[in-house]
Design a protein around this motif. Sequence first.
Motif, PDB file in Angstrom:
ATOM      1  N   LYS A 257       1.006  -1.332  -0.151  1.00 54.16           N
ATOM      2  CA  LYS A 257      -0.299  -0.242   0.271  1.00 54.16           C
ATOM      3  C   LYS A 257       0.983   1.261   0.490  1.00 54.16           C
ATOM      4  O   LYS A 257       0.272   2.008  -1.100  1.00 54.16           O
TER       5      LYS A 257
ATOM      6  N   ASP B 194     -17.026   9.919   6.123  1.00 52.40           N
ATOM      7  CA  ASP B 194     -16.413   9.251   5.561  1.00 52.40           C
ATOM      8  C   ASP B 194     -14.681   9.487   5.490  1.00 52.40           C
ATOM      9  O   ASP B 194     -14.148   8.303   4.739  1.00 52.40           O
ATOM     10  N   ILE B 195     -13.788  10.905   5.800  1.00 48.55           N
ATOM     11  CA  ILE B 195     -12.464  10.102   5.626  1.00 48.55           C
ATOM     12  C   ILE B 195     -12.131  10.347   6.879  1.00 48.55           C
ATOM     13  O   ILE B 195     -10.873  10.868   6.902  1.00 48.55           O
TER      14      ILE B 195
ATOM     15  N   ASN C  79     -11.453   8.755   9.559  1.00 47.10           N
ATOM     16  CA  ASN C  79     -10.600   7.868   9.788  1.00 47.10           C
ATOM     17  C   ASN C  79      -9.331   7.955   9.019  1.00 47.10           C
ATOM     18  O   ASN C  79      -8.306   6.598   9.287  1.00 47.10           O
ATOM     19  N   GLN C  80      -8.772   8.277   7.575  1.00 45.01           N
ATOM     20  CA  GLN C  80      -8.099   8.270   6.656  1.00 45.01           C
ATOM     21  C   GLN C  80      -7.097   8.967   7.374  1.00 45.01           C
ATOM     22  O   GLN C  80      -6.088   9.112   6.256  1.00 45.01           O
TER      23      GLN C  80
ATOM     24  N   ASP D  93      -2.887   8.763   7.577  1.00 44.33           N
ATOM     25  CA  ASP D  93      -2.627   7.845   6.415  1.00 44.33           C
ATOM     26  C   ASP D  93      -1.632   8.784   6.246  1.00 44.33           C
ATOM     27  O   ASP D  93      -2.089   9.885   5.909  1.00 44.33           O
TER      28      ASP D  93
ATOM     29  N   PHE E 178      -2.515  10.488   2.648  1.00 41.31           N
ATOM     30  CA  PHE E 178      -3.525  10.940   2.336  1.00 41.31           C
ATOM     31  C   PHE E 178      -4.414  12.962   2.498  1.00 41.31           C
ATOM     32  O   PHE E 178      -3.888  12.848   3.558  1.00 41.31           O
TER      33      PHE E 178
ATOM     34  N   THR F 117      -6.546  16.230   1.954  1.00 42.25           N
ATOM     35  CA  THR F 117      -8.336  16.754   0.674  1.00 42.25           C
ATOM     36  C   THR F 117      -7.733  17.950   0.038  1.00 42.25           C
ATOM     37  O   THR F 117      -8.935  18.671  -0.444  1.00 42.25           O
TER      38      THR F 117
END
Length: 590
Positions: free
Chosen positions: A360, A520-521, A523-524, A527, A530, A532
């Motif tokens: 990943k 919806d994001i 929890n990311q 990472d 990641f 926005t």
Amino acid sequence: MRAVYSLFLTLLIGGLSFATYQFAFQRLENDALATSAARLSLYQATLRSTLARVAHLPRVVVLHPHTSETLQRGTTDTSFNEYLKAVNDKANSAALYVLDEGGTTLAASNFDNEESFVGNNYRFRKYYSDAIKSGTGDFFAVGVTTGRPGYFLSEAIYQGNEPIGVAVVKVEFRELLRDWKDAGEDVLITNRDGVIVLASNADKLYKTLGEIPPERMAEMKESRKFAGYELEPLAFGSKNGAFSGRVSVDGREFSVSTVNTAGIGWQLHYLTPLEPVHNSALGFAAMTFLLCGLAGFGLLYARTKTQQTRLKIIAVEAERVREVNVQLEKEIADRKRTEERLRDTQAELIQSSRLAALGKMSAAIVHEVNQPVSAIRTFTSSGLLLLGNRRVNDAKQVFSQIRNMTERLGAITSDLLVFSRKPVSRPEPVDMNDCILTMVKERSGDLEAADSEMTLDLWKKPLMVTGSEHRFQQLIGNLLQNAIQACEGVDEANISITTIADPTSAVIMIADNGCGIAEDIINQLFDPFFTTKGIGKGVGLGLALSYAIADEAGGRIRCENRSGGGARFIVELPLSSETVRDLRGQETDG
């Protein structure tokens, strides 16, 4: 009675062995599917990177001044063909060519070989008609000239508001197919119609995974999309009739993992063979059967010896004890061997998880780095050509773009370096209130530029934690900068920082009244890679680095949306032992 006991023991051992097989098969299949998901993610990123690397080439050709001149004359010269060849070679694409308004090739990068497109008419191709109608087009088909499949990207060339031609680039994915074959993996790609357009096994190429409507089949024949090939169904079997879950192909059973490729409507399928999984599960079942058999035999033997011992005199009691000790030593040895095998199995599962995480991470790094590298390569070629044509001002603009790309690469690599390093200094007491005041002062210019008001509510006494002052300043600076960016464009923007001390932890809360974070994001957010933010505004390592710093100090960090709007980041760090003693002393005095 002994026969009944033996039959019961046999059935019990058989049931345990079968249950072991089922559990091991499911666990091993899940591990294999996790690995295949990571491989699919990597291949998906590679496919997108390959297309992104050449997607700009038709636009480069459209902007070249000789393109319009060639279309207006209706003929081309060697220099323009050489230009197309040079750009095509630098981008490592299959072909780059220009069609006139009627669909006839006037210039091509392969003008000087036997597969030259020059003079051929491709008016029947969908990438030509789509570009003439809407300005751009994309199309996968088998080349009518070369006989090799490829993905075509096109863009119309305009004179005023009227199209006078089309610039086209072809990609053949040779490197991707070679990687699949070298890795010995069974991978295939289907288009929107369910036709296999790329496959590591050539026998599956141009087979269909479902029924194609007659009208759609007629359209593909008219456009010669798969010229020279009959689209036959792929012979496979599955419970639901679809190419998903467990399927059998050519007498072999596979577990199929599928991922969609947004933008071009393709699906990547990874076929995990289940024969090795079956063999490994049988090995575990056989081991269980052997161990249970040995244990059962031991129990039968002990029961027999116990019954015999009851009939013996006291003189043989010492011998019975010796035999029991021998049996216990044997069982202990068997248990040690079982524990060693369990540790080996656990080590293999941990290694599999690490490989999946590495896949990943590699996919993310490839996705972030390949685009600027490909753009730099193309802009460098264009800049050299512009300098050769003495177009200095245009060359300056191209090299300015190259500088921006290199700055983006530098930001990625420097963030990765900071993210990977561990502090070299020894942990020391640090006052988090001082760290916050220092970073607020450093970010004062950004706060003024964003017209944001800062509110501080700090613990009245020193809030001492143990660690690196520089790393904690990085943590606070990253979260503060994130809050400033979240408040951009917000009227009466406000950012607040609150610190408190509970019996064992220092709690830092950084809140803003910005746009908040989509559920919806959320929890990311921590990472790596990641983000926005838009392209060029961040690489997605700031919050990941903050998470690593908090974890390194034995604390944690989390994010939540505020009920009145905006978001709040909460950091909890262990208080220093002296501070904890002081707090307990205050509670005792109170």
